[in-house]
Design a protein around this motif. Structure first.
Motif, mmCIF file in Angstrom:
data_model
loop_
_atom_site.group_PDB
_atom_site.id
_atom_site.type_symbol
_atom_site.label_atom_id
_atom_site.label_comp_id
_atom_site.label_asym_id
_atom_site.label_seq_id
_atom_site.Cartn_x
_atom_site.Cartn_y
_atom_site.Cartn_z
ATOM 1 N N SER A 173 0.817 -1.217 0.000
ATOM 2 C CA SER A 173 0.000 0.000 0.000
ATOM 3 C C SER A 173 0.848 1.263 0.000
ATOM 4 C CB SER A 173 -0.970 -0.008 1.181
ATOM 5 O OG SER A 173 -0.275 -0.107 2.402
ATOM 6 N N CYS A 174 1.980 1.240 0.681
ATOM 7 C CA CYS A 174 2.832 2.429 0.719
ATOM 8 C C CYS A 174 3.444 2.741 -0.647
ATOM 9 C CB CYS A 174 3.934 2.253 1.762
ATOM 10 S SG CYS A 174 5.056 0.876 1.428
ATOM 11 N N ARG A 175 3.481 1.764 -1.529
ATOM 12 C CA ARG A 175 4.063 1.977 -2.864
ATOM 13 C C ARG A 175 3.005 2.236 -3.930
ATOM 14 N NH1 ARG A 175 8.701 -2.655 -2.620
ATOM 15 N NH2 ARG A 175 9.974 -1.610 -1.044
ATOM 16 N N ILE A 176 1.818 1.644 -3.767
ATOM 17 C CA ILE A 176 0.794 1.800 -4.807
ATOM 18 C C ILE A 176 -0.191 2.924 -4.503
ATOM 19 C CG2 ILE A 176 1.028 -0.631 -5.456
ATOM 20 C CD1 ILE A 176 -1.752 -1.092 -4.175
ATOM 21 N N GLU A 222 -9.925 -0.269 -0.123
ATOM 22 C CA GLU A 222 -10.158 0.708 -1.193
ATOM 23 C C GLU A 222 -10.154 0.009 -2.548
ATOM 24 O OE1 GLU A 222 -7.224 3.835 -1.153
ATOM 25 O OE2 GLU A 222 -7.308 3.952 1.033
ATOM 26 N N PRO A 223 -11.106 0.326 -3.413
ATOM 27 C CA PRO A 223 -11.133 -0.296 -4.744
ATOM 28 C C PRO A 223 -9.824 -0.127 -5.510
ATOM 29 C CG PRO A 223 -13.162 0.900 -4.353
ATOM 30 C CD PRO A 223 -12.229 1.232 -3.214
ATOM 31 N N GLY A 224 -9.146 0.997 -5.323
ATOM 32 C CA GLY A 224 -7.901 1.241 -6.042
ATOM 33 C C GLY A 224 -6.831 0.202 -5.775
ATOM 34 N N ALA A 225 -6.833 -0.379 -4.599
ATOM 35 C CA ALA A 225 -5.842 -1.411 -4.282
ATOM 36 C C ALA A 225 -6.036 -2.642 -5.163
ATOM 37 C CB ALA A 225 -5.938 -1.799 -2.807
ATOM 38 N N TYR A 226 -7.286 -3.035 -5.329
ATOM 39 C CA TYR A 226 -7.587 -4.211 -6.149
ATOM 40 C C TYR A 226 -7.428 -3.892 -7.634
ATOM 41 C CZ TYR A 226 -9.587 -5.355 -1.652
ATOM 42 O OH TYR A 226 -9.759 -5.565 -0.312
ATOM 43 N N GLU A 227 -7.825 -2.688 -8.021
ATOM 44 C CA GLU A 227 -7.678 -2.282 -9.422
ATOM 45 C C GLU A 227 -6.214 -2.236 -9.830
ATOM 46 O OE1 GLU A 227 -9.871 1.340 -9.197
ATOM 47 O OE2 GLU A 227 -11.804 0.313 -9.398
#
Length: 71
Positions: free
Chosen positions: A10-13, A19-24
């Motif tokens: 998470s600290c890099r992406i 959050e949907p953005g993590a899976y996307e």
């Protein structure tokens, strides 16, 4: 970790579960259709978020349960 080519920290992406953005980000990095991905986590809210984007989800409880899900 050396066995995985794609690693999403998470600290890099810039996104964290659920959050949907993590899976996307992962979908894009893997280049696969969501239904071909099994997301494993020990928190139901993270599984629910992954499933809402079409990923398969497995709630981790024990290694034996996960092993059975993978066979």
């Amino acid at each position: 970790m050396k066995h995985f080519q794609v690693r999403a920290f998470s600290c890099r992406i810039g996104h964290a579960k659920p959050e949907p953005g993590a899976y996307e980000w992962c979908l894009h990095a893997l280049g696969l259709e969501p239904g071909r991905i099994l997301f494993v986590d020990d928190r139901p809210e993270n599984i629910d978020a992954a499933r809402s984007l079409g990923l398969q989800g497995h709630l981790f409880r024990t290694a034996a349960d996960l092993r059975n899900a993978l066979t």
